[in-house]
Design a protein around this motif. Structure first.
Motif, PDB file in Angstrom:
ATOM      1  N   LEU A 136     -10.614   3.145  11.057  1.00 52.82           N
ATOM      2  CA  LEU A 136      -9.679   3.195   9.933  1.00 52.82           C
ATOM      3  C   LEU A 136      -9.070   1.816   9.706  1.00 52.82           C
ATOM      4  CD1 LEU A 136      -8.179   4.714   7.712  1.00 52.82           C
ATOM      5  CD2 LEU A 136      -6.467   5.360   9.441  1.00 52.82           C
ATOM      6  N   ASP A 137      -8.740   1.113  10.778  1.00 55.78           N
ATOM      7  CA  ASP A 137      -8.206  -0.243  10.662  1.00 55.78           C
ATOM      8  C   ASP A 137      -9.183  -1.110   9.867  1.00 55.78           C
ATOM      9  OD1 ASP A 137      -7.820  -3.130  11.539  1.00 55.78           O
ATOM     10  OD2 ASP A 137      -6.201  -2.215  12.689  1.00 55.78           O
ATOM     11  N   ALA A 138     -10.454  -1.078  10.245  1.00 57.11           N
ATOM     12  CA  ALA A 138     -11.471  -1.882   9.558  1.00 57.11           C
ATOM     13  C   ALA A 138     -11.636  -1.438   8.108  1.00 57.11           C
ATOM     14  CB  ALA A 138     -12.804  -1.784  10.304  1.00 57.11           C
ATOM     15  N   TRP A 139     -11.627  -0.130   7.865  1.00 56.04           N
ATOM     16  CA  TRP A 139     -11.791   0.398   6.510  1.00 56.04           C
ATOM     17  C   TRP A 139     -10.639  -0.045   5.610  1.00 56.04           C
ATOM     18  CZ3 TRP A 139      -9.140   3.663   3.225  1.00 56.04           C
ATOM     19  CH2 TRP A 139      -9.854   4.113   2.107  1.00 56.04           C
ATOM     20  N   LEU A 140      -9.406   0.072   6.106  1.00 51.96           N
ATOM     21  CA  LEU A 140      -8.247  -0.338   5.306  1.00 51.96           C
ATOM     22  C   LEU A 140      -8.319  -1.821   4.953  1.00 51.96           C
ATOM     23  CD1 LEU A 140      -5.460   1.623   7.191  1.00 51.96           C
ATOM     24  CD2 LEU A 140      -6.025   1.891   4.762  1.00 51.96           C
ATOM     25  N   ASN A 141      -8.666  -2.651   5.939  1.00 50.32           N
ATOM     26  CA  ASN A 141      -8.725  -4.097   5.697  1.00 50.32           C
ATOM     27  C   ASN A 141      -9.893  -4.490   4.800  1.00 50.32           C
ATOM     28  OD1 ASN A 141      -6.478  -5.549   7.038  1.00 50.32           O
ATOM     29  ND2 ASN A 141      -7.157  -4.298   8.766  1.00 50.32           N
ATOM     30  N   ALA A 142     -10.949  -3.687   4.777  1.00 53.85           N
ATOM     31  CA  ALA A 142     -12.073  -3.954   3.861  1.00 53.85           C
ATOM     32  C   ALA A 142     -11.796  -3.410   2.468  1.00 53.85           C
ATOM     33  CB  ALA A 142     -13.355  -3.328   4.410  1.00 53.85           C
ATOM     34  N   THR A 143     -11.113  -2.273   2.386  1.00 54.91           N
ATOM     35  CA  THR A 143     -10.867  -1.600   1.110  1.00 54.91           C
ATOM     36  C   THR A 143      -9.703  -2.228   0.348  1.00 54.91           C
ATOM     37  OG1 THR A 143     -11.722   0.442   2.064  1.00 54.91           O
ATOM     38  CG2 THR A 143     -10.406   0.652   0.045  1.00 54.91           C
ATOM     39  N   TRP A 144      -8.603  -2.514   1.047  1.00 57.87           N
ATOM     40  CA  TRP A 144      -7.401  -3.073   0.425  1.00 57.87           C
ATOM     41  C   TRP A 144      -6.932  -4.295   1.190  1.00 57.87           C
ATOM     42  CZ3 TRP A 144      -6.131   2.536   1.264  1.00 57.87           C
ATOM     43  CH2 TRP A 144      -6.538   3.325   0.187  1.00 57.87           C
ATOM     44  N   PRO A 145      -7.729  -5.373   1.216  1.00 60.16           N
ATOM     45  CA  PRO A 145      -7.326  -6.566   1.965  1.00 60.16           C
ATOM     46  C   PRO A 145      -6.181  -7.310   1.273  1.00 60.16           C
ATOM     47  CG  PRO A 145      -9.285  -7.036   0.683  1.00 60.16           C
ATOM     48  CD  PRO A 145      -9.004  -5.552   0.521  1.00 60.16           C
ATOM     49  N   ASP A 146      -5.594  -8.234   2.022  1.00 68.35           N
ATOM     50  CA  ASP A 146      -4.593  -9.133   1.463  1.00 68.35           C
ATOM     51  C   ASP A 146      -5.171  -9.749   0.192  1.00 68.35           C
ATOM     52  OD1 ASP A 146      -2.510 -10.944   1.054  1.00 68.35           O
ATOM     53  OD2 ASP A 146      -3.226 -12.326   2.582  1.00 68.35           O
ATOM     54  N   GLY A 147      -4.417  -9.701  -0.883  1.00 65.69           N
ATOM     55  CA  GLY A 147      -4.865 -10.259  -2.151  1.00 65.69           C
ATOM     56  C   GLY A 147      -5.495  -9.250  -3.093  1.00 65.69           C
ATOM     57  N   SER A 148      -5.853  -8.075  -2.586  1.00 63.68           N
ATOM     58  CA  SER A 148      -6.430  -7.044  -3.454  1.00 63.68           C
ATOM     59  C   SER A 148      -5.337  -6.457  -4.342  1.00 63.68           C
ATOM     60  CB  SER A 148      -7.070  -5.934  -2.614  1.00 63.68           C
ATOM     61  OG  SER A 148      -6.063  -5.188  -1.942  1.00 63.68           O
ATOM     62  N   PRO A 149      -5.711  -5.828  -5.458  1.00 64.93           N
ATOM     63  CA  PRO A 149      -4.693  -5.247  -6.340  1.00 64.93           C
ATOM     64  C   PRO A 149      -3.788  -4.225  -5.633  1.00 64.93           C
ATOM     65  CG  PRO A 149      -6.774  -5.412  -7.501  1.00 64.93           C
ATOM     66  CD  PRO A 149      -7.052  -5.779  -6.059  1.00 64.93           C
ATOM     67  N   THR A 150      -4.339  -3.380  -4.786  1.00 62.69           N
ATOM     68  CA  THR A 150      -3.514  -2.378  -4.099  1.00 62.69           C
ATOM     69  C   THR A 150      -2.562  -3.045  -3.115  1.00 62.69           C
ATOM     70  OG1 THR A 150      -5.130  -0.627  -4.392  1.00 62.69           O
ATOM     71  CG2 THR A 150      -3.577  -0.350  -2.571  1.00 62.69           C
ATOM     72  N   PHE A 151      -3.067  -3.989  -2.323  1.00 65.29           N
ATOM     73  CA  PHE A 151      -2.211  -4.723  -1.387  1.00 65.29           C
ATOM     74  C   PHE A 151      -1.074  -5.398  -2.146  1.00 65.29           C
ATOM     75  CE2 PHE A 151      -0.668  -8.254   1.026  1.00 65.29           C
ATOM     76  CZ  PHE A 151      -0.750  -7.893   2.354  1.00 65.29           C
ATOM     77  N   GLU A 152      -1.414  -6.099  -3.203  1.00 68.01           N
ATOM     78  CA  GLU A 152      -0.395  -6.838  -3.961  1.00 68.01           C
ATOM     79  C   GLU A 152       0.609  -5.902  -4.620  1.00 68.01           C
ATOM     80  OE1 GLU A 152       0.216 -10.038  -3.682  1.00 68.01           O
ATOM     81  OE2 GLU A 152      -1.482 -10.123  -2.306  1.00 68.01           O
ATOM     82  N   ALA A 153       0.155  -4.757  -5.123  1.00 70.01           N
ATOM     83  CA  ALA A 153       1.083  -3.791  -5.733  1.00 70.01           C
ATOM     84  C   ALA A 153       2.062  -3.260  -4.694  1.00 70.01           C
ATOM     85  CB  ALA A 153       0.308  -2.646  -6.372  1.00 70.01           C
ATOM     86  N   LEU A 154       1.574  -2.931  -3.491  1.00 72.09           N
ATOM     87  CA  LEU A 154       2.453  -2.451  -2.430  1.00 72.09           C
ATOM     88  C   LEU A 154       3.424  -3.542  -1.993  1.00 72.09           C
ATOM     89  CD1 LEU A 154      -0.157  -0.431  -0.373  1.00 72.09           C
ATOM     90  CD2 LEU A 154       1.902   0.528  -1.448  1.00 72.09           C
ATOM     91  N   ALA A 155       2.934  -4.766  -1.839  1.00 73.55           N
ATOM     92  CA  ALA A 155       3.791  -5.872  -1.419  1.00 73.55           C
ATOM     93  C   ALA A 155       4.866  -6.150  -2.457  1.00 73.55           C
ATOM     94  CB  ALA A 155       2.954  -7.124  -1.148  1.00 73.55           C
ATOM     95  N   GLU A 156       4.483  -6.168  -3.730  1.00 72.93           N
ATOM     96  CA  GLU A 156       5.473  -6.411  -4.792  1.00 72.93           C
ATOM     97  C   GLU A 156       6.491  -5.272  -4.845  1.00 72.93           C
ATOM     98  OE1 GLU A 156       7.901  -7.796  -7.546  1.00 72.93           O
ATOM     99  OE2 GLU A 156       6.391  -8.960  -6.479  1.00 72.93           O
ATOM    100  N   ALA A 157       6.038  -4.048  -4.683  1.00 79.15           N
ATOM    101  CA  ALA A 157       6.953  -2.901  -4.688  1.00 79.15           C
ATOM    102  C   ALA A 157       7.944  -3.003  -3.530  1.00 79.15           C
ATOM    103  CB  ALA A 157       6.166  -1.599  -4.607  1.00 79.15           C
ATOM    104  N   CYS A 158       7.469  -3.406  -2.366  1.00 77.72           N
ATOM    105  CA  CYS A 158       8.365  -3.549  -1.214  1.00 77.72           C
ATOM    106  C   CYS A 158       9.369  -4.677  -1.440  1.00 77.72           C
ATOM    107  CB  CYS A 158       7.568  -3.783   0.062  1.00 77.72           C
ATOM    108  SG  CYS A 158       6.698  -2.310   0.661  1.00 77.72           S
ATOM    109  N   ARG A 159       8.903  -5.810  -1.932  1.00 76.79           N
ATOM    110  CA  ARG A 159       9.829  -6.910  -2.215  1.00 76.79           C
ATOM    111  C   ARG A 159      10.874  -6.480  -3.248  1.00 76.79           C
ATOM    112  NH1 ARG A 159       4.875  -9.899  -1.809  1.00 76.79           N
ATOM    113  NH2 ARG A 159       4.671  -9.881  -4.078  1.00 76.79           N
ATOM    114  N   ALA A 160      10.439  -5.776  -4.289  1.00 78.83           N
ATOM    115  CA  ALA A 160      11.376  -5.305  -5.323  1.00 78.83           C
ATOM    116  C   ALA A 160      12.366  -4.307  -4.737  1.00 78.83           C
ATOM    117  CB  ALA A 160      10.606  -4.683  -6.484  1.00 78.83           C
ATOM    118  N   GLY A 161      11.879  -3.376  -3.922  1.00 81.73           N
ATOM    119  CA  GLY A 161      12.760  -2.377  -3.313  1.00 81.73           C
ATOM    120  C   GLY A 161      13.824  -2.997  -2.424  1.00 81.73           C
ATOM    121  N   VAL A 162      13.443  -4.040  -1.685  1.00 81.54           N
ATOM    122  CA  VAL A 162      14.419  -4.743  -0.848  1.00 81.54           C
ATOM    123  C   VAL A 162      15.438  -5.440  -1.748  1.00 81.54           C
ATOM    124  CG1 VAL A 162      14.740  -6.640   0.785  1.00 81.54           C
ATOM    125  CG2 VAL A 162      12.878  -4.995   1.128  1.00 81.54           C
ATOM    126  N   ALA A 163      14.960  -6.149  -2.772  1.00 80.66           N
ATOM    127  CA  ALA A 163      15.855  -6.869  -3.682  1.00 80.66           C
ATOM    128  C   ALA A 163      16.810  -5.920  -4.407  1.00 80.66           C
ATOM    129  CB  ALA A 163      15.040  -7.687  -4.693  1.00 80.66           C
TER     130      ALA A 163
END
Length: 156
Positions: free
Chosen positions: A26-53
């Protein structure tokens, strides 16, 4: 971004992992499917940054950590609880994962690592334990816990 929009975003991920074992595959699948820079990774990261702000994520503080459980284990999140923690060059409290843990590592400082790993996903299997550590800067970490299970412990 609202907590409800964040829930929908997380649910898109948990729907695809809900029935999978928490293991190295699962670790390998997640990193292959939604790696750093992918749209899903970036959407989650932006949502987290916004939620903190906006103050609805990481709205508690103790021992140099900002943290908060945004969702208990819910049907909408396919039985995963959702926590987000902000850490900077610190080791958090030792804990065990009765059902495992899935982490999304989102560095706020370019070289920041979580348990020695850079931006991306990290999966701990059932029965594992650790003292979560961010080094080389600051990071947000999204924790998905099956059934919300976590046990704070003394380090062995």
């Amino acid at each position: 971004m609202s907590p409800q929009e964040f829930e929908r975003l997380v649910a898109g991920v948990t729907a695809q992992i809900a029935d999978r074992p928490l293991d190295d595959a699962l670790d390998a699948w997640l990193n292959a499917t939604w790696p750093d820079g992918s749209p899903t990774f970036e959407a989650l990261a932006e949502a987290c940054r916004a939620g903190v702000a906006e103050g609805w994520l990481c709205n508690r503080e103790a021992g140099g950590l900002r943290y908060g459980r945004i969702f208990k284990a819910l049907p909408a999140t396919h039985g995963f609880s959702v926590d987000v923690v902000s850490m900077k060059d610190i080791a958090g409290p030792h804990h065990a994962h009765p059902n495992g843990e899935i982490d999304l590592i989102m560095p706020l400082t370019a070289d920041a690592t979580f348990d020695g790993r850079p931006a991306g996903w990290c999966v701990y299997g059932p029965g594992t334990a650790h003292r979560p550590t961010v080094a080389h800067g600051e990071a947000l970490v999204l924790y998905l816990l099956p059934a919300g299970a976590i046990e704070f412990t003394q380090a062995a």
